[in-house]
Design a protein around this motif. Structure first.
Motif, PDB file in Angstrom:
ATOM      1  N   LEU A 117       0.850  -1.188   0.000  1.00 35.09           N
ATOM      2  CA  LEU A 117       0.000   0.000   0.000  1.00 35.09           C
ATOM      3  C   LEU A 117       0.886   1.238   0.000  1.00 35.09           C
ATOM      4  N   ASP A 118       1.279   1.620  -1.219  1.00 39.03           N
ATOM      5  CA  ASP A 118       2.186   2.764  -1.360  1.00 39.03           C
ATOM      6  C   ASP A 118       1.420   4.066  -1.171  1.00 39.03           C
ATOM      7  N   GLY A 119       2.050   4.976  -0.417  1.00 42.57           N
ATOM      8  CA  GLY A 119       1.399   6.276  -0.202  1.00 42.57           C
ATOM      9  C   GLY A 119       0.429   6.248   0.959  1.00 42.57           C
ATOM     10  N   SER A 120       0.592   5.233   1.832  1.00 40.98           N
ATOM     11  CA  SER A 120      -0.445   5.023   2.861  1.00 40.98           C
ATOM     12  C   SER A 120      -0.591   6.197   3.815  1.00 40.98           C
ATOM     13  N   SER A 121       0.388   7.119   3.819  1.00 36.88           N
ATOM     14  CA  SER A 121       0.224   8.309   4.687  1.00 36.88           C
ATOM     15  C   SER A 121      -0.953   9.153   4.176  1.00 36.88           C
ATOM     16  N   ASN A 122      -1.414   8.862   2.968  1.00 42.48           N
ATOM     17  CA  ASN A 122      -2.525   9.641   2.399  1.00 42.48           C
ATOM     18  C   ASN A 122      -3.888   9.026   2.685  1.00 42.48           C
ATOM     19  N   ILE A 209       7.836  16.918  -8.093  1.00 41.73           N
ATOM     20  CA  ILE A 209       8.874  16.762  -7.078  1.00 41.73           C
ATOM     21  C   ILE A 209       8.392  17.434  -5.800  1.00 41.73           C
ATOM     22  N   ASN A 210       8.875  16.991  -4.659  1.00 38.27           N
ATOM     23  CA  ASN A 210       8.513  17.638  -3.392  1.00 38.27           C
ATOM     24  C   ASN A 210       9.434  18.847  -3.194  1.00 38.27           C
ATOM     25  N   MET A 211       8.938  20.018  -3.548  1.00 36.35           N
ATOM     26  CA  MET A 211       9.751  21.247  -3.581  1.00 36.35           C
ATOM     27  C   MET A 211      10.272  21.638  -2.208  1.00 36.35           C
ATOM     28  N   ARG A 243       3.128  19.298 -10.279  1.00 34.74           N
ATOM     29  CA  ARG A 243       2.151  18.477  -9.553  1.00 34.74           C
ATOM     30  C   ARG A 243       2.917  17.589  -8.572  1.00 34.74           C
ATOM     31  N   TRP A 244       2.452  17.451  -7.345  1.00 33.66           N
ATOM     32  CA  TRP A 244       3.046  16.511  -6.378  1.00 33.66           C
ATOM     33  C   TRP A 244       1.929  15.980  -5.489  1.00 33.66           C
ATOM     34  N   VAL A 245       1.521  14.743  -5.721  1.00 34.55           N
ATOM     35  CA  VAL A 245       0.453  14.142  -4.925  1.00 34.55           C
ATOM     36  C   VAL A 245       1.023  13.609  -3.620  1.00 34.55           C
ATOM     37  N   GLY A 246       2.293  13.134  -3.683  1.00 31.22           N
ATOM     38  CA  GLY A 246       2.871  12.535  -2.480  1.00 31.22           C
ATOM     39  C   GLY A 246       2.520  11.066  -2.382  1.00 31.22           C
ATOM     40  N   SER A 247       2.046  10.507  -3.496  1.00 28.76           N
ATOM     41  CA  SER A 247       1.769   9.078  -3.592  1.00 28.76           C
ATOM     42  C   SER A 247       2.332   8.640  -4.934  1.00 28.76           C
ATOM     43  N   MET A 248       3.378   7.799  -4.894  1.00 21.17           N
ATOM     44  CA  MET A 248       4.104   7.495  -6.138  1.00 21.17           C
ATOM     45  C   MET A 248       3.181   6.945  -7.222  1.00 21.17           C
ATOM     46  N   VAL A 249       2.272   6.045  -6.839  1.00 19.70           N
ATOM     47  CA  VAL A 249       1.402   5.462  -7.877  1.00 19.70           C
ATOM     48  C   VAL A 249       0.559   6.533  -8.547  1.00 19.70           C
ATOM     49  N   VAL A 261       7.519  14.487 -15.688  1.00 15.65           N
ATOM     50  CA  VAL A 261       8.726  13.866 -15.125  1.00 15.65           C
ATOM     51  C   VAL A 261       8.589  13.856 -13.602  1.00 15.65           C
ATOM     52  N   PHE A 262       8.863  12.702 -13.027  1.00 12.73           N
ATOM     53  CA  PHE A 262       8.767  12.475 -11.572  1.00 12.73           C
ATOM     54  C   PHE A 262      10.181  12.381 -11.008  1.00 12.73           C
ATOM     55  N   LEU A 263      10.420  13.127  -9.918  1.00 16.37           N
ATOM     56  CA  LEU A 263      11.742  13.073  -9.302  1.00 16.37           C
ATOM     57  C   LEU A 263      11.623  12.826  -7.802  1.00 16.37           C
ATOM     58  N   TYR A 264      12.292  11.772  -7.320  1.00 14.99           N
ATOM     59  CA  TYR A 264      12.588  11.680  -5.899  1.00 14.99           C
ATOM     60  C   TYR A 264      14.100  11.428  -5.807  1.00 14.99           C
ATOM     61  N   PRO A 265      14.884  12.501  -5.857  1.00 16.54           N
ATOM     62  CA  PRO A 265      16.343  12.375  -5.982  1.00 16.54           C
ATOM     63  C   PRO A 265      17.023  12.151  -4.635  1.00 16.54           C
ATOM     64  N   GLY A 275      18.286   7.572  -1.905  1.00 14.31           N
ATOM     65  CA  GLY A 275      17.055   8.357  -2.021  1.00 14.31           C
ATOM     66  C   GLY A 275      16.041   7.775  -1.060  1.00 14.31           C
ATOM     67  N   LYS A 276      14.788   8.154  -1.171  1.00 14.48           N
ATOM     68  CA  LYS A 276      13.757   7.639  -0.257  1.00 14.48           C
ATOM     69  C   LYS A 276      13.123   6.356  -0.784  1.00 14.48           C
ATOM     70  N   LEU A 277      12.973   6.262  -2.096  1.00 11.85           N
ATOM     71  CA  LEU A 277      12.192   5.166  -2.662  1.00 11.85           C
ATOM     72  C   LEU A 277      13.016   3.900  -2.772  1.00 11.85           C
ATOM     73  N   ARG A 278      12.334   2.737  -2.674  1.00 11.70           N
ATOM     74  CA  ARG A 278      13.024   1.461  -2.660  1.00 11.70           C
ATOM     75  C   ARG A 278      13.177   0.938  -4.080  1.00 11.70           C
ATOM     76  N   LEU A 279      14.350   0.364  -4.298  1.00 10.23           N
ATOM     77  CA  LEU A 279      14.699  -0.076  -5.645  1.00 10.23           C
ATOM     78  C   LEU A 279      13.848  -1.251  -6.124  1.00 10.23           C
ATOM     79  N   TYR A 281      10.984  -2.846  -5.219  1.00  8.14           N
ATOM     80  CA  TYR A 281       9.518  -2.932  -5.341  1.00  8.14           C
ATOM     81  C   TYR A 281       8.841  -1.577  -5.515  1.00  8.14           C
ATOM     82  N   GLU A 282       9.619  -0.551  -5.789  1.00  6.39           N
ATOM     83  CA  GLU A 282       9.034   0.736  -6.199  1.00  6.39           C
ATOM     84  C   GLU A 282       9.712   1.220  -7.485  1.00  6.39           C
ATOM     85  N   ALA A 283      11.039   1.485  -7.406  1.00  2.00           N
ATOM     86  CA  ALA A 283      11.725   2.073  -8.564  1.00  2.00           C
ATOM     87  C   ALA A 283      11.726   1.126  -9.762  1.00  2.00           C
TER      88      ALA A 283
HETATM   89  P1  P6P Z   1       7.357  12.814   0.628  1.00  2.00           P
HETATM   90  C1  P6P Z   1       4.883   7.565   0.033  1.00  2.00           C
HETATM   91  O1  P6P Z   1       5.265   7.610   1.388  1.00  2.00           O
HETATM   92  C2  P6P Z   1       6.153   7.531  -0.793  1.00  2.00           C
HETATM   93  O2  P6P Z   1       6.888   6.384  -0.487  1.00  2.00           O
HETATM   94  C3  P6P Z   1       5.822   7.600  -2.278  1.00  2.00           C
HETATM   95  O3  P6P Z   1       4.608   7.005  -2.584  1.00  2.00           O
HETATM   96  C4  P6P Z   1       5.787   9.096  -2.551  1.00  2.00           C
HETATM   97  O4  P6P Z   1       6.149   9.419  -3.882  1.00  2.00           O
HETATM   98  C5  P6P Z   1       6.819   9.642  -1.562  1.00  2.00           C
HETATM   99  O5  P6P Z   1       6.933   8.679  -0.504  1.00  2.00           O
HETATM  100  C6  P6P Z   1       6.392  10.968  -0.984  1.00  2.00           C
HETATM  101  O6  P6P Z   1       7.447  11.396  -0.147  1.00  2.00           O
HETATM  102  O7  P6P Z   1       8.731  13.009   1.179  1.00  2.00           O
HETATM  103  O8  P6P Z   1       6.980  13.854  -0.398  1.00  2.00           O
HETATM  104  O9  P6P Z   1       6.291  12.623   1.666  1.00  2.00           O
END
Ligand code: P6P
Length: 337
Positions: A117-122, A209-211, A243-249, A261-265, A275-279, A281-283
């Motif tokens: 459940l990616d983005g579950s903080s949302n 990107i998360n500015m 645009r930044w939803v904060g949910s990768m999917v 273009v999506f960036l989580y550098p 970076g934050k994202l996992r290679l 099962y996400e990247a």
């Molecule tokens: P930030 C959700 O927690 C996640 O793993 C991805 O789905 C999302 O793209 C990224 O983190 C959001 O991270 O730092 O903007 O909250």
């Protein structure tokens, strides 16, 4: 919607008949994953009415607080896939160790990895979240499957996809021969083909990107984003939207459907982390989908799908989407070396 919509099962059978590149066991595995995603979608859609929102009172291997739905989604995927006979083992963002298929069930030739459940903080704020999955082939002759068997470069994936739980429940899938989109027909309870042969526009005016992390980025990313912000009077010669939803999917789905273009550098808050994202099962699954749709996916100077994993939960910098933008980012990283 056509009078005779093509179901996921029919699509997979026709792909097998047309291309012969989908062994029956892989087709059945994908169908099992899709069934699990339907169950997760139902649980997510109940929201607060179900009493299963909020924290599970535990942390996952990443040190992140687990939501009840994180745990539920993880259990649904494990239970749905452990008995089918297609898998040797599974790996999940929510589990520190791999999950070998219990000996009471037959084992198969595939490895399934997922972020349940990616983005579950949302979840509590009703923003689109999703399940991301990747399928690898287990090396021949392996009897005792271990984490090391999952450490394959993303280019070796045999299938990848995600399911979004948002205004629609959509399953986006690649088996290595293009990208197809299925939408859940909630009346029929089945996924129907709504788009195939997806292509990401080569150029775009939209970056994601998360500015708020700007001060932490490396110079190539700062340079790229700064030029986007300069707009038509800057070196890019055109205005950009963000645009930044904060949910990768959700962010990647938008890019697959309309470009961007999506960036989580990498950023200097965690210098030892890529970076934050996992290679695994996400990247990797997202990179496979994006490349199959004609886009690009880089970790900076290296193609994401060429990264040789060193451990199950390792992270990667992720820049993916419209080819023109990702190629420019890759050039800026190369120039900064
Ligand atoms: P930030 C959700 O927690 C996640 O793993 C991805 O789905 C999302 O793209 C990224 O983190 C959001 O991270 O730092 O903007 O909250």
């Amino acid at each position: 919607m056509s009078d005779n919509p093509i179901s996921l099962s029919r699509y997979l059978i026709e792909q097998e008949r047309r291309h012969g590149h989908i062994p029956g066991s892989l087709r059945l595995l994908i169908e099992q994953v899709a069934r699990a995603c339907k169950r997760i979608s139902r649980a997510v859609s109940k929201g607060a009415s179900s009493g299963i929102l909020g924290s599970a009172g535990s942390e996952n291997v990443q040190g992140e607080v687990q939501k009840q739905l994180d745990v539920i989604a993880n259990d649904v995927l494990l239970e749905a896939n452990e008995w089918g006979g297609h898998l040797a083992a599974m790996a999940s963002e929510e589990l520190e160790q791999i999950y070998p298929v219990p000996h009471r069930y037959p084992r198969g030739e595939y490895l399934l990895l997922f972020d349940p459940l990616d983005g579950s903080s949302n979840i509590e704020v009703n923003v689109t979240i999703g399940t991301i999955f990747s399928v690898l082939h287990l090396a021949d002759g392996v009897r005792d499957v271990g984490a090391e068997h999952f450490l394959q470069a993303g280019r070796d994936q045999v299938a990848a996809g995600y399911c979004t739980y948002g205004p629609q429940t959509t399953l986006v899938l690649t088996l290595g021969h293009g990208v197809a989109v299925f939408t859940l027909d909630s009346e029929q309870g089945s996924f129907v083909l709504t788009q195939e042969g997806l292509r990401i526009p080569e150029s775009t005016r939209e970056f994601s990107i998360n500015m708020s992390n700007m001060r932490h980025w490396a110079p190539p990313v700062q340079r790229y984003v700064d030029e986007c912000l300069q707009g038509r009077n800057g070196p890019r010669g055109k205005d950009f939207n963000m645009r930044w939803v904060g949910s990768m999917v959700a962010d990647v789905h938008r890019i697959l459907m309309r470009g961007g273009v999506f960036l989580y550098p990498w950023d200097r808050r965690e210098p030892d982390r890529a970076g934050k994202l996992r290679l695994l099962y996400e990247a990797n699954p997202m990179a496979m989908l994006v490349e199959q749709a004609g886009g690009m996916a880089t970790a900076g100077t290296e193609r994401i799908l060429d990264i040789q994993p060193q451990n199950l939960h390792q992270r990667a910098a992720v820049m993916l989407g419209s080819r023109e933008e990702v190629a420019l980012l890759q050039r800026y990283h190369a120039e900064a070396q």
